[in-house]
Design a protein around this motif. Structure first.
Motif, PDB file in Angstrom:
ATOM      1  N   LEU A  49      30.409  37.815  38.402  1.00 21.19           N
ATOM      2  CA  LEU A  49      30.654  38.109  36.987  1.00 21.19           C
ATOM      3  C   LEU A  49      30.499  39.604  36.730  1.00 21.19           C
ATOM      4  O   LEU A  49      31.345  40.223  36.079  1.00 21.19           O
ATOM      5  CB  LEU A  49      29.703  37.304  36.106  1.00 21.19           C
ATOM      6  N   GLY A  50      29.440  40.191  37.263  1.00 19.57           N
ATOM      7  CA  GLY A  50      29.250  41.634  37.121  1.00 19.57           C
ATOM      8  C   GLY A  50      30.392  42.419  37.735  1.00 19.57           C
ATOM      9  O   GLY A  50      30.879  43.399  37.153  1.00 19.57           O
ATOM     10  N   TYR A  51      30.837  41.989  38.897  1.00 16.61           N
ATOM     11  CA  TYR A  51      31.978  42.628  39.558  1.00 16.61           C
ATOM     12  C   TYR A  51      33.215  42.548  38.680  1.00 16.61           C
ATOM     13  O   TYR A  51      33.949  43.528  38.505  1.00 16.61           O
ATOM     14  CB  TYR A  51      32.227  41.956  40.915  1.00 16.61           C
ATOM     15  N   GLY A  52      33.481  41.375  38.132  1.00 12.10           N
ATOM     16  CA  GLY A  52      34.645  41.198  37.265  1.00 12.10           C
ATOM     17  C   GLY A  52      34.588  42.074  36.027  1.00 12.10           C
ATOM     18  O   GLY A  52      35.602  42.642  35.611  1.00 12.10           O
ATOM     19  N   ILE A  53      33.398  42.196  35.469  1.00 13.07           N
ATOM     20  CA  ILE A  53      33.226  43.058  34.288  1.00 13.07           C
ATOM     21  C   ILE A  53      33.491  44.515  34.656  1.00 13.07           C
ATOM     22  O   ILE A  53      34.216  45.227  33.957  1.00 13.07           O
ATOM     23  CB  ILE A  53      31.814  42.875  33.682  1.00 13.07           C
ATOM     24  N   MET A  54      32.913  44.951  35.779  1.00 12.73           N
ATOM     25  CA  MET A  54      33.067  46.352  36.184  1.00 12.73           C
ATOM     26  C   MET A  54      34.490  46.711  36.604  1.00 12.73           C
ATOM     27  O   MET A  54      34.908  47.859  36.450  1.00 12.73           O
ATOM     28  CB  MET A  54      32.082  46.692  37.300  1.00 12.73           C
ATOM     29  N   THR A  55      35.224  45.727  37.121  1.00 13.14           N
ATOM     30  CA  THR A  55      36.605  45.999  37.549  1.00 13.14           C
ATOM     31  C   THR A  55      37.627  45.596  36.484  1.00 13.14           C
ATOM     32  O   THR A  55      38.830  45.714  36.715  1.00 13.14           O
ATOM     33  CB  THR A  55      36.936  45.260  38.866  1.00 13.14           C
ATOM     34  N   HIS A  56      37.131  45.124  35.353  1.00 12.92           N
ATOM     35  CA  HIS A  56      37.993  44.709  34.238  1.00 12.92           C
ATOM     36  C   HIS A  56      38.985  43.627  34.657  1.00 12.92           C
ATOM     37  O   HIS A  56      40.155  43.649  34.267  1.00 12.92           O
ATOM     38  CB  HIS A  56      38.740  45.909  33.633  1.00 12.92           C
ATOM     39  N   SER A  57      38.498  42.682  35.442  1.00 14.97           N
ATOM     40  CA  SER A  57      39.346  41.588  35.918  1.00 14.97           C
ATOM     41  C   SER A  57      39.035  40.343  35.084  1.00 14.97           C
ATOM     42  O   SER A  57      38.062  39.632  35.353  1.00 14.97           O
ATOM     43  CB  SER A  57      39.088  41.324  37.398  1.00 14.97           C
ATOM     44  N   PHE A  58      39.876  40.092  34.082  1.00 16.47           N
ATOM     45  CA  PHE A  58      39.591  38.991  33.175  1.00 16.47           C
ATOM     46  C   PHE A  58      39.547  37.637  33.870  1.00 16.47           C
ATOM     47  O   PHE A  58      38.668  36.822  33.561  1.00 16.47           O
ATOM     48  CB  PHE A  58      40.571  38.960  32.000  1.00 16.47           C
TER      49      PHE A  58
END
Length: 86
Positions: A49-58
């Motif tokens: 989830l943190g990775y997705g937030i940081m990479t802006h991957s919805f």
């Protein structure tokens, strides 16, 4: 097409947890759920989830946010139903 694949993969892997949540709720038993595995899994999902937030991957954020909630529900049931059997 790639984003659709991401949404589909996220939806399927997230939906896979719903039968487990329902089974635990119906039987009021989580004795066969490995606490160590689910704690490690939940930590991994939080990191994704943190990775997705940081990479802006919805798709990654949506799937892992939902899976994290379902994981917490399973961990809560594990705690609740283990305590009630003491």
């Amino acid at each position: 097409m790639l984003e659709i694949m991401g949404y589909l993969a996220g939806a399927l892997t997230t939906l896979a947890f719903i039968p487990q949540v329902l089974q635990i709720y119906r039987t009021k038993s989580a004795k066969d759920v490995s606490l160590a595995m689910f704690l490690l899994f939940t930590a991994g999902v939080a990191l994704w989830l943190g990775y997705g937030i940081m990479t802006h991957s919805f798709p990654v954020v949506a799937a892992n946010a939902t899976t994290l909630v379902l994981s917490f529900v399973i961990l809560y049931f594990k705690w609740k139903y283990t305590r009630s059997n003491i």
